[in-house]
Motif scaffolding. Structure first.
Motif, PDB file in Angstrom:
ATOM      1  N   ALA A   1      15.970 -34.367 -12.584  1.00  0.00           N
ATOM      2  CA  ALA A   1      17.519 -34.504 -12.643  1.00  0.00           C
ATOM      3  C   ALA A   1      18.193 -34.805 -11.071  1.00  0.00           C
ATOM      4  O   ALA A   1      18.831 -35.828 -10.826  1.00  0.00           O
ATOM      5  N   ILE A   2      17.431 -34.136  -9.887  1.00  0.00           N
ATOM      6  CA  ILE A   2      18.061 -34.453  -8.730  1.00  0.00           C
ATOM      7  C   ILE A   2      17.538 -35.541  -8.480  1.00  0.00           C
ATOM      8  O   ILE A   2      18.376 -36.447  -7.675  1.00  0.00           O
ATOM      9  N   GLY A   3      16.419 -36.151  -8.709  1.00  0.00           N
ATOM     10  CA  GLY A   3      16.133 -37.847  -8.499  1.00  0.00           C
ATOM     11  C   GLY A   3      16.833 -38.759  -8.973  1.00  0.00           C
ATOM     12  O   GLY A   3      17.306 -39.467  -8.294  1.00  0.00           O
ATOM     13  N   LEU A   4      17.401 -38.421 -10.148  1.00  0.00           N
ATOM     14  CA  LEU A   4      18.215 -39.094 -10.739  1.00  0.00           C
ATOM     15  C   LEU A   4      19.636 -39.242 -10.165  1.00  0.00           C
ATOM     16  O   LEU A   4      20.050 -40.293  -9.866  1.00  0.00           O
ATOM     17  N   VAL A   5      20.128 -38.194  -9.917  1.00  0.00           N
ATOM     18  CA  VAL A   5      21.287 -38.132  -9.129  1.00  0.00           C
ATOM     19  C   VAL A   5      21.098 -38.661  -7.847  1.00  0.00           C
ATOM     20  O   VAL A   5      22.186 -39.644  -7.375  1.00  0.00           O
ATOM     21  N   ALA A   6      20.284 -38.488  -7.033  1.00  0.00           N
ATOM     22  CA  ALA A   6      19.986 -39.061  -5.857  1.00  0.00           C
ATOM     23  C   ALA A   6      19.947 -40.562  -5.910  1.00  0.00           C
ATOM     24  O   ALA A   6      20.523 -40.973  -4.939  1.00  0.00           O
ATOM     25  N   ALA A   7      19.015 -40.941  -6.757  1.00  0.00           N
ATOM     26  CA  ALA A   7      19.155 -42.512  -6.805  1.00  0.00           C
ATOM     27  C   ALA A   7      20.463 -43.067  -7.216  1.00  0.00           C
ATOM     28  O   ALA A   7      20.587 -44.280  -6.742  1.00  0.00           O
ATOM     29  N   ARG A   8      21.314 -42.585  -8.119  1.00  0.00           N
ATOM     30  CA  ARG A   8      22.630 -42.935  -8.578  1.00  0.00           C
ATOM     31  C   ARG A   8      23.461 -43.019  -7.083  1.00  0.00           C
ATOM     32  O   ARG A   8      24.115 -44.146  -6.946  1.00  0.00           O
ATOM     33  N   LEU A   9      23.291 -41.946  -6.308  1.00  0.00           N
ATOM     34  CA  LEU A   9      24.233 -41.691  -5.196  1.00  0.00           C
ATOM     35  C   LEU A   9      23.707 -42.970  -4.264  1.00  0.00           C
ATOM     36  O   LEU A   9      24.409 -43.502  -3.428  1.00  0.00           O
ATOM     37  N   LEU A  10      22.257 -43.042  -3.837  1.00  0.00           N
ATOM     38  CA  LEU A  10      22.061 -44.049  -2.801  1.00  0.00           C
ATOM     39  C   LEU A  10      22.146 -45.293  -3.312  1.00  0.00           C
ATOM     40  O   LEU A  10      22.559 -46.212  -2.518  1.00  0.00           O
ATOM     41  N   SER A  11      22.324 -45.737  -4.487  1.00  0.00           N
ATOM     42  CA  SER A  11      22.231 -47.070  -4.945  1.00  0.00           C
ATOM     43  C   SER A  11      23.990 -47.344  -4.833  1.00  0.00           C
ATOM     44  O   SER A  11      24.368 -48.414  -4.489  1.00  0.00           O
ATOM     45  N   ARG A  12      24.741 -46.204  -5.060  1.00  0.00           N
ATOM     46  CA  ARG A  12      26.243 -46.475  -4.557  1.00  0.00           C
ATOM     47  C   ARG A  12      26.363 -46.792  -3.295  1.00  0.00           C
ATOM     48  O   ARG A  12      27.567 -47.430  -3.060  1.00  0.00           O
ATOM     49  N   MET A  13      25.769 -46.082  -2.427  1.00  0.00           N
ATOM     50  CA  MET A  13      26.004 -46.520  -1.053  1.00  0.00           C
ATOM     51  C   MET A  13      25.753 -48.020  -0.741  1.00  0.00           C
ATOM     52  O   MET A  13      25.868 -48.434   0.610  1.00  0.00           O
ATOM     53  N   GLY A  14      25.043 -48.672  -1.625  1.00  0.00           N
ATOM     54  CA  GLY A  14      24.465 -50.107  -1.449  1.00  0.00           C
ATOM     55  C   GLY A  14      23.244 -49.972  -0.609  1.00  0.00           C
ATOM     56  O   GLY A  14      22.518 -49.315  -0.676  1.00  0.00           O
ATOM     57  N   PRO A  15      22.990 -51.186   0.252  1.00  0.00           N
ATOM     58  CA  PRO A  15      21.787 -51.401   0.955  1.00  0.00           C
ATOM     59  C   PRO A  15      21.433 -50.046   1.761  1.00  0.00           C
ATOM     60  O   PRO A  15      20.229 -49.899   2.077  1.00  0.00           O
TER      61      PRO A  15
END
Length: 68
Positions: A27-41
């Protein structure tokens, strides 16, 4: 695709840290991936850097004969 891979690796590291495994790391990995991808490159670089640092630390510990 990169987002999913980074999310899985971050989740695995979190599961290893607490020693129990299970849904928490995923769950934390999913949320972290979503947040990191929202930040762009920049987010992908930060997430990839985190995973690379953990892999480097683990390799150095193995070379010294320490338990990870």
């Amino acid at each position: 695709m990169i987002r999913s891979a980074i999310g899985a690796l971050v989740g695995r590291e979190i599961d290893r840290r607490d020693g129990q495994g299970g849904l928490k790391g995923a769950a934390i990995g999913l949320v972290a991936a979503r947040l990191l991808s929202r930040m762009g490159p920049l987010g992908l670089v930060l997430g990839g850097g985190y995973v690379a640092k953990k892999a480097y630390d683990r390799r150095q510990a193995r070379r010294r004969g320490e338990s990870v």
